[in-house]
Design a protein around this motif. Structure first.
Motif, PDB file in Angstrom:
ATOM      1  N   PHE A  69       4.578  -1.085   3.153  1.00  0.00           N
ATOM      2  CA  PHE A  69       3.924   0.224   3.077  1.00  0.00           C
ATOM      3  C   PHE A  69       4.941   1.306   2.756  1.00  0.00           C
ATOM      4  O   PHE A  69       6.020   1.368   3.355  1.00  0.00           O
ATOM      5  CB  PHE A  69       3.245   0.541   4.415  1.00  0.00           C
ATOM      6  CG  PHE A  69       2.550   1.878   4.442  1.00  0.00           C
ATOM      7  CD1 PHE A  69       1.331   2.051   3.798  1.00  0.00           C
ATOM      8  CD2 PHE A  69       3.121   2.954   5.097  1.00  0.00           C
ATOM      9  CE1 PHE A  69       0.683   3.284   3.825  1.00  0.00           C
ATOM     10  CE2 PHE A  69       2.484   4.182   5.132  1.00  0.00           C
ATOM     11  CZ  PHE A  69       1.256   4.354   4.487  1.00  0.00           C
ATOM     12  N   ILE A  70       4.614   2.163   1.784  1.00  0.00           N
ATOM     13  CA  ILE A  70       5.444   3.333   1.484  1.00  0.00           C
ATOM     14  C   ILE A  70       4.561   4.574   1.536  1.00  0.00           C
ATOM     15  O   ILE A  70       3.338   4.489   1.395  1.00  0.00           O
ATOM     16  CB  ILE A  70       6.136   3.224   0.107  1.00  0.00           C
ATOM     17  CG1 ILE A  70       5.107   3.162  -1.022  1.00  0.00           C
ATOM     18  CG2 ILE A  70       7.071   2.021   0.069  1.00  0.00           C
ATOM     19  CD1 ILE A  70       5.724   3.185  -2.415  1.00  0.00           C
ATOM     20  N   CYS A  71       5.168   5.726   1.738  1.00  0.00           N
ATOM     21  CA  CYS A  71       4.363   6.935   1.894  1.00  0.00           C
ATOM     22  C   CYS A  71       5.172   8.178   1.568  1.00  0.00           C
ATOM     23  O   CYS A  71       6.409   8.156   1.538  1.00  0.00           O
ATOM     24  CB  CYS A  71       3.806   7.041   3.308  1.00  0.00           C
ATOM     25  SG  CYS A  71       5.079   7.004   4.598  1.00  0.00           S
ATOM     26  N   THR A  72       4.452   9.257   1.323  1.00  0.00           N
ATOM     27  CA  THR A  72       5.031  10.581   1.116  1.00  0.00           C
ATOM     28  C   THR A  72       4.243  11.578   1.963  1.00  0.00           C
ATOM     29  O   THR A  72       3.081  11.328   2.305  1.00  0.00           O
ATOM     30  CB  THR A  72       4.980  10.982  -0.367  1.00  0.00           C
ATOM     31  OG1 THR A  72       3.672  10.668  -0.906  1.00  0.00           O
ATOM     32  CG2 THR A  72       6.023  10.231  -1.176  1.00  0.00           C
ATOM     33  N   PRO A  73       4.825  12.732   2.304  1.00  0.00           N
ATOM     34  CA  PRO A  73       4.192  13.673   3.247  1.00  0.00           C
ATOM     35  C   PRO A  73       3.237  14.658   2.576  1.00  0.00           C
ATOM     36  O   PRO A  73       3.468  15.871   2.578  1.00  0.00           O
ATOM     37  CB  PRO A  73       5.393  14.379   3.874  1.00  0.00           C
ATOM     38  CG  PRO A  73       6.417  14.401   2.789  1.00  0.00           C
ATOM     39  CD  PRO A  73       6.239  13.104   2.030  1.00  0.00           C
ATOM     40  N   ALA A 107       0.851  -1.188   0.000  1.00  0.00           N
ATOM     41  CA  ALA A 107       0.000   0.000   0.000  1.00  0.00           C
ATOM     42  C   ALA A 107       0.883   1.233   0.000  1.00  0.00           C
ATOM     43  O   ALA A 107       2.006   1.208   0.522  1.00  0.00           O
ATOM     44  CB  ALA A 107      -0.931   0.004   1.211  1.00  0.00           C
ATOM     45  N   ALA A 108       0.376   2.307  -0.597  1.00  0.00           N
ATOM     46  CA  ALA A 108       1.115   3.571  -0.657  1.00  0.00           C
ATOM     47  C   ALA A 108       0.159   4.716  -0.383  1.00  0.00           C
ATOM     48  O   ALA A 108      -0.925   4.776  -0.959  1.00  0.00           O
ATOM     49  CB  ALA A 108       1.771   3.734  -2.023  1.00  0.00           C
ATOM     50  N   PHE A 109       0.554   5.631   0.502  1.00  0.00           N
ATOM     51  CA  PHE A 109      -0.264   6.797   0.865  1.00  0.00           C
ATOM     52  C   PHE A 109       0.524   8.080   0.629  1.00  0.00           C
ATOM     53  O   PHE A 109       1.718   8.140   0.885  1.00  0.00           O
ATOM     54  CB  PHE A 109      -0.633   6.767   2.355  1.00  0.00           C
ATOM     55  CG  PHE A 109      -1.761   5.845   2.725  1.00  0.00           C
ATOM     56  CD1 PHE A 109      -2.274   4.911   1.844  1.00  0.00           C
ATOM     57  CD2 PHE A 109      -2.322   5.929   4.000  1.00  0.00           C
ATOM     58  CE1 PHE A 109      -3.301   4.063   2.208  1.00  0.00           C
ATOM     59  CE2 PHE A 109      -3.348   5.089   4.379  1.00  0.00           C
ATOM     60  CZ  PHE A 109      -3.844   4.153   3.483  1.00  0.00           C
ATOM     61  N   ASP A 110      -0.191   9.104   0.181  1.00  0.00           N
ATOM     62  CA  ASP A 110       0.326  10.470   0.260  1.00  0.00           C
ATOM     63  C   ASP A 110      -0.438  11.249   1.320  1.00  0.00           C
ATOM     64  O   ASP A 110      -0.061  12.371   1.645  1.00  0.00           O
ATOM     65  CB  ASP A 110       0.193  11.164  -1.098  1.00  0.00           C
ATOM     66  CG  ASP A 110       0.809  12.557  -1.095  1.00  0.00           C
ATOM     67  OD1 ASP A 110       1.973  12.688  -0.646  1.00  0.00           O
ATOM     68  OD2 ASP A 110       0.133  13.521  -1.531  1.00  0.00           O
ATOM     69  N   VAL A 111      -1.500  10.664   1.858  1.00  0.00           N
ATOM     70  CA  VAL A 111      -2.372  11.344   2.815  1.00  0.00           C
ATOM     71  C   VAL A 111      -2.712  10.391   3.960  1.00  0.00           C
ATOM     72  O   VAL A 111      -2.801   9.185   3.771  1.00  0.00           O
ATOM     73  CB  VAL A 111      -3.668  11.822   2.136  1.00  0.00           C
ATOM     74  CG1 VAL A 111      -3.399  12.979   1.190  1.00  0.00           C
ATOM     75  CG2 VAL A 111      -4.339  10.682   1.380  1.00  0.00           C
TER      76      VAL A 111
END
Length: 530
Positions: free
Chosen positions: A275-279, A253-257
């Motif tokens: 899991f990966i993400c950005t701010p 899964a990947a989130f930006d929010v």
């Protein structure tokens, strides 16, 4: 005296140049404390902001000359729209300026998940060389499932189809022909969860979409599916997602929010290797920031120089003469559109919206009311903001026919406004009127006639016309701590079915909804928020 513009947040040099070349006097004062901004605002005709400056009712009280506020970006949460409208201040934004940028970040997340880019980078930087561990998968031949096919969702589809992906989409407010032009196959949500190898979310956060991807949905996704959310925090049950990743049911899964930003350091998702993400950087590219700055500068210049209005989020599209006649019905039209949309989520794709004007409304200007109905219809499911100016174009782009019909017969009312949504599967009808020229009422839902207040959180139940149903509903809601504020009851003329609409002080959660649906003689229960 030239019009004066105060730029209170960062705006690109190109945007400043456009304002000045339009003959406007421009002062750039970024980062002012609220009190200092209030001391200055009375000398300006226009205010340009991004998200940092808060345009509050208190600030607007000091803005004697202010004609327009320009928000360089999509959201206007930092502007008190009601206060601005009361003071006659037009509020503009720049929708669409960051659509490509957000879509590209979404695609970047999909690629990074498929090929373990973030995890492999961290491994190599940690002194390892783990080729077998990071074996990925091709996107070619896989199925992309897009929830919401607006500006951003359609761009994601276009980019992913270039990789050889098949695209399916759930969007209750797009016709089959319009979906075909975009290269997607319309499906139900249940079909999307079952078919998609990659799920990408592109809807706003509403009561209907909160925790849209629930624990139950996560169990129904295909094993190894990838989930991407660059839309809004709160669309996914984050605790349930962390559990699904830990159990290996999802590929990643990947989130930006996130629901709460920034997430807590001990957030369970941050501990998952899948899991990966950005701010929250969806709109953060040089090109997007420049585009929204140029866009708002051009809009402010056109408004101050020639009175041209573009992308106004609070400007009623009604002349003073028309407002006198239809004013009391504008709020009703918005609420009927909103209620019809939430009742029509199972239509199988809306193909036609018919707005019927009866009684005195039949001779009144109808375009403003139709635009309000369309705004109410779309505001619950489009990621991009919709207003009265843009709503007709949104309907046209989505292949939805919009029709108006007049009738002298308003049944037992002076005026009656009816909204009919026709889809591939069925039709939804809601009618309303205004009591005392200021109190909107819903007087019909499909075959049922009633008198209900379309306001706040609603529980809507269709049931057998049998004793005990209303009592059982009240007991179940009461035991769950949900207070009933008002209730409207109706029955079919032939007593084949009954209906109730309850105004409640707080929305029932998923478990309570399931309990309500299992009660004796209950056929369906749904919630809405107006």
């Amino acid at each position: 005296m030239p019009n004066r513009v105060l730029v209170a947040d960062d705006l690109s040099a190109e945007g400043i140049r456009i304002l000045r070349e339009a003959g406007l006097e421009v002062d750039v004062k970024v980062g002012l404390p609220p009190d200092a901004l209030a001391d200055l605002i009375g000398d300006y005709d226009a205010l340009a902001v991004r998200s940092a400056t808060k345009v509050t009712a208190k600030l607007l009280e000091r803005a004697a000359r202010l004609k327009v506020v320009g928000r360089a970006g999509v959201g206007v949460d930092n502007v008190d729209l009601d206060a601005a409208t009361r003071r006659g201040v037009v509020v503009m934004n720049t929708p669409g300026g960051s659509s490509v940028t957000v879509a590209e970040l979404t695609v970047a997340h999909i690629l990074a998940l498929a090929r373990h880019v973030a995890q492999a980078t961290a491994s190599v930087k940690g002194g390892k060389w783990e080729k077998k561990r990071f074996q990925g998968r091709e996107l070619a031949g896989k199925t992309l499932g897009v929830v919401g096919i607006g500006n951003i969702g359609s761009i994601v589809v276009n980019r992913c189809r270039a990789f050889g992906m098949r695209a399916v989409a759930y969007d209750p407010f797009i016709s089959a022909d319009a979906a075909a032009r975009l290269g997607v196959t319309p499906v139900t949500l249940d079909e999307l969860w079952a078919q998609a190898d990659v799920v990408s979310l592109h809807v706003p956060l509403t009561e209907q979409t909160r925790n849209l991807v629930s624990a139950d949905v996560l169990r129904r996704l295909r094993p190894g599916a990838l989930l991407v959310n660059c839309a809004r925090g709160g669309l996914v049950d984050e605790a349930a997602l962390a559990e699904a990743l830990a159990e290996g049911r999802l590929g990643g899964a990947a989130f930006d929010v996130f629901e709460k930003e920034p997430p807590a350091p001990d957030h369970p998702l941050l501990r998952s290797e899948r899991f990966i993400c950005t701010p929250h950087i969806g709109a953060s590219t040089e090109e997007a920031q420049a585009a929204v700055a140029v866009g708002i500068a051009e809009q402010l210049a056109a408004y101050l120089a020639r009175g041209e209005v573009k992308n106004a989020v609070n400007l009623p599209a009604v002349s003073p003469e028309a407002l006198e006649r239809v004013g009391p019905y504008l709020e009703l039209a918005l609420r009927l559109g909103s209620l019809a949309a939430q009742l029509g989520l199972g239509l199988g794709g809306v193909e036609e919206v018919k707005v019927e004007f009866a009684g005195e409304l039949a001779s009144a200007p109808q375009r403003p009311l139709t635009a309000r109905v369309l705004r109410g219809l779309f505001q619950h499911f489009l990621e991009e903001p919709v207003n009265e100016v843009s709503a007709p174009a949104v309907a046209r782009d989505r292949g939805i026919a919009v029709r108006e019909e007049r009738s002298a017969d308003a049944e037992d009312y002076v005026s009656l406004l009816t909204v009919r949504l026709r889809g591939q599967a069925r039709e939804v009808v809601v009618s309303g009127t205004v009591f005392g020229r200021k109190e909107p009422r819903v007087v019909r839902v499909n075959q049922f006639r009633l008198a209900a207040e379309p306001e706040g959180d609603l529980v809507i139940c269709e049931n057998d016309d049998a004793p005990g149903v209303v009592g059982n509903l009240g007991v179940a809601l009461g035991e769950a701590g949900v207070n009933i504020a008002r209730i409207a009851l109706a029955r079919a003329d032939d007593r084949s079915a009954a209906f109730c609409l309850l105004n409640v002080d707080s929305p029932p959660g998923p478990e309570l909804l399931e309990r309500l649906r299992r009660l004796p003689h209950v056929r369906s229960v749904r919630v809405a928020r107006i």
